[in-house]
Design an enzyme around this catalytic site. Structure first.
Site, short mmCIF file in Angstrom:
data_model
loop_
_atom_site.label_atom_id
_atom_site.label_comp_id
_atom_site.label_asym_id
_atom_site.label_seq_id
_atom_site.Cartn_x
_atom_site.Cartn_y
_atom_site.Cartn_z
N THR A 136 36.14 23.70 21.73
CA THR A 136 36.04 23.50 23.17
C THR A 136 35.88 24.82 23.91
O THR A 136 36.29 25.88 23.41
CB THR A 136 37.31 22.80 23.68
N ASP A 137 35.31 24.76 25.10
CA ASP A 137 35.22 25.96 25.94
C ASP A 137 36.57 26.39 26.50
O ASP A 137 36.73 27.51 26.98
CB ASP A 137 34.22 25.76 27.08
N GLU A 138 37.58 25.52 26.42
CA GLU A 138 38.87 25.84 27.01
C GLU A 138 39.59 26.98 26.29
O GLU A 138 40.52 27.59 26.84
CB GLU A 138 39.76 24.59 27.06
N TYR A 162 47.18 22.65 24.61
CA TYR A 162 45.97 22.11 23.97
C TYR A 162 45.00 23.21 23.60
O TYR A 162 44.59 23.34 22.44
CB TYR A 162 45.29 21.09 24.88
N LYS A 166 43.72 24.64 19.88
CA LYS A 166 42.32 24.67 19.47
C LYS A 166 41.88 26.10 19.15
O LYS A 166 41.12 26.33 18.20
CB LYS A 166 41.43 24.07 20.55
#
Length: 359
Positions: A136-138, A162, A166
């Site tokens: 993810t970009d997060e 989260y 990741k």
């Protein structure tokens, strides 16, 4: 490689389900679909594949190495596409332990099984094997209004349990390539939307609440910005990276669609006004601003030039065309939505947004 097999983890979740359908439309390989079937995994989403003998569903936990080792031994896949993850930021704030367990321990366990399997391969089979990790970009943190978009070299700065879990899984995948030589690929995507998305996420939640006459909860001032990627485009991007990506590399997959949350909700309301109008007024009348969540990142934006430059991939859908397809799908599949909206889900929504939004 025709008539071979790929192993997909999390293939009963939102992106995984779409990927499985997309794969069978475009490729010949058999899929071994491994999913634990947590609250966000829905086997009914795969009902259309019941008669497809190239789809083999296995209920298993990616933290169970014995099960994984047996699957590698039985099916001998040419590639792994790893979607399985806990993925909802709000849930990670209230219960981070599951995120660490699935996203980090699960990825580690899967990497160990894949490494042991790969080491025993020989010749072209060993050379052709790939482990593609979907992230993810997060993991990159939060951007200011005028900051450049996230690139593959942006330093990691995760801000939620989260995104931290990741990020940890991304680092494990990188380490297994550099330490052991495992032929890995990593993709970092922006916010996905489309069919089969569990209605805790913004777009399906707004559609479900709008049609039910409930308030549409928007965090804070609604000006948090996300880059929106139609899930079908994401699936084609993953296939592109799996087919031609350079081993050990990271590829950002984005939609080139930066929108504030309030813009997204307004566009959704306008589409619903056109496709399923209310007896009076607009769905915009149901918008309600609610207290912002802790540590809410202000802006995400993906620079997807590397995948276009090196592999020739660009998204097909604009935000407007993708969102129209999405809204129409949910309108046409209200039975699927009703099956998803169980009592336990309503209880969670009440806890997260307030009792009035869950009634």
């Amino acid at each position: 490689m025709t008539n071979s097999t790929i192993l997909v983890t999390g293939g009963a979740g939102f992106i995984g389900t779409n990927f499985v359908y997309d794969w069978f439309q475009c490729e010949n390989d058999t899929i071994v679909n491994v999913d634990k079937l947590t609250y966000a995994g829905n086997l009914h989403s795969l009902d259309a594949l019941k008669a497809n003998n190239k789809h083999n569903f296995v209920r298993a936990d990616i933290c169970d190495q014995v099960s994984l080792d047996n699957l590698f031994k039985q099916y001998r896949p040419r590639a792994v596409v790893h979607f399985a993850a806990e993925s909802h930021v709000d849930r990670s704030i209230h219960g981070p332990a599951e995120f660490v367990q699935t996203n980090m321990v699960g990825t580690f366990t899967l990497l160990e099984s894949a490494r042991n399997y790969w080491l025993a391969l020989e010749g072209q089979s060993k050379q052709n094997f790939r482990f593609l990790h979907v992230s993810t970009d997060e993991v990159y943190g939060s951007l200011g209004t005028n900051d450049p978009q996230f690139s593959e070299t942006t330093p990691y700065a995760p801000n939620s349990p989260y995104s931290a879990s990741k990020a940890g899984s991304d680092h494990l995948v990188r380490a297994y390539h550099h330490t052991y030589g495992l032929p890995t690929l990593t993709t970092n995507c922006s916010n996905n939307y489309g069919p089969y998305q569990f209605p805790e996420k913004l777009i399906p939640l707004m559609i479900a609440n709008a049609l039910a006459g409930k308030n549409l909860p928007v965090y804070g001032d609604g000006k948090n910005v996300r880059d929106w990627l139609y899930v079908g485009d994401h699936c084609s991007g993953i296939r592109t990276v799996l087919a031609g990506g350079q081993v050990g590399e990271v590829y950002n997959i984005g939609g080139w669609n930066e929108k504030t949350n309030l813009e997204v909700v307004h566009t959704l309301c306008d589409l619903l006004d056109a496709l399923k109008p209310k007896s009076s007024g607009s769905y915009r009348d149901q918008i309600q601003f609610v207290k912002d969540r802790p540590g809410h990142d202000r802006r995400y934006a993906i620079d997807a030039r590397k995948i276009e430059r090196e592999l020739g991939w660009r998204p097909v859908e604009t935000f407007e065309t993708g969102l129209r397809k999405t809204v129409q799908w949910y309108l046409d599949h209200q039975d699927w939505v009703a099956q998803i909206l169980s009592g336990s889900y309503r209880d969670w929504i009440a806890t997260q947004y307030g009792q009035s939004l869950a009634m």
